[in-house]
Design an enzyme around this catalytic site. Structure first.
Site, short mmCIF file in Angstrom:
data_model
loop_
_atom_site.label_atom_id
_atom_site.label_comp_id
_atom_site.label_asym_id
_atom_site.label_seq_id
_atom_site.Cartn_x
_atom_site.Cartn_y
_atom_site.Cartn_z
N CYS A 2 51.31 47.14 55.51
CA CYS A 2 52.38 47.59 56.41
C CYS A 2 52.28 46.83 57.73
O CYS A 2 51.18 46.56 58.22
CB CYS A 2 52.33 49.08 56.74
N ARG A 28 52.24 41.38 55.32
CA ARG A 28 51.45 42.63 55.36
C ARG A 28 52.00 43.71 54.43
O ARG A 28 51.41 44.78 54.29
CB ARG A 28 51.42 43.18 56.79
N TRP A 73 54.00 48.50 52.76
CA TRP A 73 53.18 48.41 51.55
C TRP A 73 52.85 49.85 51.19
O TRP A 73 52.09 50.52 51.89
CB TRP A 73 51.91 47.60 51.83
N ASN A 97 51.63 52.23 60.48
CA ASN A 97 50.74 51.48 59.59
C ASN A 97 49.42 52.25 59.54
O ASN A 97 48.88 52.57 60.58
CB ASN A 97 50.52 50.06 60.14
N GLY A 98 48.95 52.54 58.32
CA GLY A 98 47.68 53.26 58.19
C GLY A 98 47.86 54.45 57.26
O GLY A 98 48.79 54.47 56.44
N GLU A 462 34.99 33.77 42.79
CA GLU A 462 36.14 33.58 43.68
C GLU A 462 37.29 32.88 42.95
O GLU A 462 38.46 33.24 43.14
CB GLU A 462 35.71 32.78 44.93
N LYS A 466 41.10 34.34 42.60
CA LYS A 466 42.27 33.59 43.07
C LYS A 466 43.30 33.46 41.97
O LYS A 466 44.48 33.68 42.19
CB LYS A 466 41.80 32.21 43.55
N GLU A 469 45.05 36.98 41.04
CA GLU A 469 45.93 37.63 42.02
C GLU A 469 47.24 36.88 42.21
O GLU A 469 48.25 37.49 42.51
CB GLU A 469 45.22 37.88 43.35
N HIS A 485 26.14 38.54 25.57
CA HIS A 485 25.84 39.97 25.73
C HIS A 485 27.12 40.80 25.75
O HIS A 485 27.10 41.95 26.18
CB HIS A 485 25.02 40.19 26.99
N LYS A 585 48.36 41.56 52.88
CA LYS A 585 47.29 41.01 53.72
C LYS A 585 46.77 42.11 54.64
O LYS A 585 47.49 43.05 54.96
CB LYS A 585 47.90 39.88 54.55
#
Ligand code: F6R
Length: 590
Positions: A2, A28, A73, A97-98, A462, A466, A469, A485, A585
């Site tokens: 957000c 965001r 978001w 936001n939050g 990583e 990448k 996503e 295994h 983000k």
């Protein structure tokens, strides 16, 4: 996670300015958006599910001098018109936001007074609460409402009849930029217009009253506070694609520059002796972060262990905040965060600091929450990173962490090594045909496994994040010794495995993993810095030979190669790599 915007100016066009800010802030959150404008007849609100651009026409028509806006978001309630912000009640209009943790209790209490929420959001209670506490003074009502809220929140609030807006910060960031005749609040600096060079960063608990004539700061008991603005170099924060098709493409192209700038800043400003003392004096060293920042910590752990000849742990911040080590005393925490605002990283670090730990923050955002907790800040010089997927910031985190790990030895020599890395990163990005071939393989795979040993495994973790996503292809990373295994059961002709082989001491073992996958019918490709390995394998499978480099620095090159490959795969599959579905983000909520 957000984004909120507020605007108070002497001239009109407030809705349009807020709309432009929302476009810059859209990374965001991008499931719905809205704007409220203060006019003579009261507040007008437009809000819709979908991208910010769906507000364009209305924003151009609305005008006004005072406005607030939001890009969402979703946390509570699906993306929809009614759940979009701003939320209005009586004279108030609110963007948030939050997360308001006690929203259910407040909702019940307000419903008993006849004030009913129309949305499924936690945020709407803020508007209802402020309205229920309003006796003609908007600041008093907002402050009284804030005192009742639990959780994390950045708010911008309009009140009909009040020629300004009120901004509030509690654990979620708010920056207020000043330009001549206008004040502009935003969740992040890149959303501020270029001319707003002087920026105030609200502290936790701050309430700012912003009018076209000025700003006043208060705490929640309405005691006046003094805040000092910082001059921000705008070039560092531009949110511009610079001719590239996507921010992800532009930002990966900045990998080498980020390594150089981070090393240069470290040599210029780091307290090398102070860091060395912290490293030598700590009984325990914990590196923490989330997502990509945590993955940078995985690599860094090996750097620290090699340099200090001792065990170092890396902890996922969302775990560490609830499961801290038994003793915090004499612990050194190295908190890694691009945004510096990730709720879990901030809370985990704060908790350890309160228990007596020393804190070094490694961050791309110098005015963030993590910098206020840290005893020492080591900057990552990536500049604004707009693509939701972290790329150049990871590179900068690796560089900063590598230099920190060398503080008990020859830092200047380490910085020189990084200059060599930067040159090689440019070479990697020129091996475009390799990235294209790999992306073609990944794009037709049902799943992609990334395998390696030691630092190669850490790099694989990583790389896998990448790819998944931005492309939505299922992917996971495994130490190649773990294949038999369990994971080998998943290998068939619809899966591909990318095996990273850059550590000479385990190269032969990883070559065995290649054969284990191949003989089960899986597609295999290899990424290596070792010419011998390339010669051995290139006749029967795709091999990407990277420029030769010190094995411990190979993760930098692997990351550049696999960031570019992930980008090309996403584009090939028609995804928008800058705005992956369901993500945003700056994860400022738990
Ligand atoms: C992945 C990604 C996220 C972030 C994570 C931490 O590409 O971007 O995993 O790395 O949310 O964010 P910061 O570094 O801002 O704390």
């Amino acid at each position: 996670m957000c984004g909120i915007i507020g605007y108070a100016g002497l001239v009109g066009g407030a809705a349009e300015r807020v709309y432009e800010g929302l476009l810059r802030l859209e990374y965001r959150g991008y499931d719905s958006a809205g704007i409220s404008v203060l006019g003579e007849g009261g507040i007008t609100t437009i809000k819709r599910s979908g991208r910010v651009s769906c507000l364009e026409k209305a924003a151009r028509e609305l005008g006004g001098n005072i406005a607030i806006g939001h890009t969402r978001w979703a946390t509570h309630g699906a993306p929809s018109d009614v759940n979009a912000h701003p939320h209005n009640c009586g004279v108030f209009s609110v963007v948030h936001n939050g997360i308001i943790e006690n929203y259910s209790e407040l909702k019940e209490e307000l419903a008993a007074q006849g004030k009913k929420c129309v949305s499924e959001t936690d945020s709407e209670v803020v508007a209802l609460l402020a309205d229920s506490l309003y006796c003609g003074d908007p600041l008093a009502a907002v402050a009284a409402a804030v005192r009742r809220l639990r959780g994390s929140f950045a708010l911008a609030v309009l009140c009909s009849g009040f020629n300004g807006f009120i901004a509030v910060r509690q654990k979620s960031p708010v920056a207020i930029g000043v330009s001549s005749g206008a004040y502009f609040a935003a969740s992040d600096v890149p959303a501020l217009p270029d001319e707003a060079e002087d920026v105030y960063f609200l502290e936790d608990g701050d309430i700012a009253v912003v009018t076209p004539e000025g700003i006043a700061f208060y705490d929640s008991a309405l005691n006046g506070q003094k805040r000092i603005s910082c001059r921000i170099l705008r070039g560092q924060f531009t949110a511009d694609k610079g001719g590239y098709a996507h921010f992800m493409e532009k930002e990966t192209a900045e990998d080498a520059r980020t390594v150089r700038d981070t090393a240069e800043a470290f040599l210029r400003s780091a307290d090398v002796g102070g860091i060395a003392n912290l490293l030598k004096g700590a009984d325990e060293i914990i590196i923490t972060g989330c997502g990509t920042a945590y993955n940078a910590g995985l690599i860094a752990r090996r750097y620290f262990e090699e340099a200090l000849c001792r065990r170092v742990s890396v902890e996922i911040a969302s775990e560490l905040r609830y499961y801290p080590p038994p003793s915090g005393k004499n612990t050194l925490v190295i908190a890694v965060s691009q945004s510096g605002e990730t709720a879990d990283t901030v809370e985990a670090t704060l908790r350890l600091r309160e228990g007596g730990a020393s804190v070094i923050a490694v961050t791309n955002c110098g005015y963030s929450a993590i910098t206020r907790i840290a005893h020492m800040v080591v900057p990552v010089c990536a500049g604004a990173e707009i693509c939701v997927a972290a790329t150049k910031s990871y590179m900068g985190q690796l560089a900063a962490l590598y230099l920190i790990s060398r503080c008990t030895g020859d830092v200047a020599a380490a910085a020189e090594e990084l200059e060599g890395v930067a040159e090689k990163l440019e070479e990697v990005l020129s091996q475009e045909e390799r990235a294209v071939a790999l992306s073609e393989l990944f794009a037709v795979s049902f799943a992609v496994f990334f395998l390696g040993r030691g630092l190669d495994y850490d790099a694989a973790v990583e790389a896998s994040l990448k790819l998944k996503e931005v492309s939505y292809i299922f992917s996971d990373a495994y130490p190649s010794g773990e294949l038999k295994h369990g994971t080998l059961a998943l290998v068939d002709e619809n899966t591909s495995s990318l095996i990273i082989i850059c550590q000479p001491q385990t190269a032969k073992k990883s070559v065995s993993a290649v054969h284990e996958v191949l003989c089960r019918g899986g597609e295999v490709a290899v990424l290596t810095t070792l010419p011998d390995v390339a010669r051995e394998l290139e006749d029967f499978l795709p091999v990407w030979l990277l420029p030769p480099v010190e094995p411990r620095l190979a993760p930098f090159l692997c990351a550049a190669a696999l960031q570019r490959t992930a980008y090309l795969t996403a584009v090939r599959l028609g995804r928008n790599p800058d705005k992956p579905r369901n993500l945003a983000k700056s994860v400022t909520v738990e």
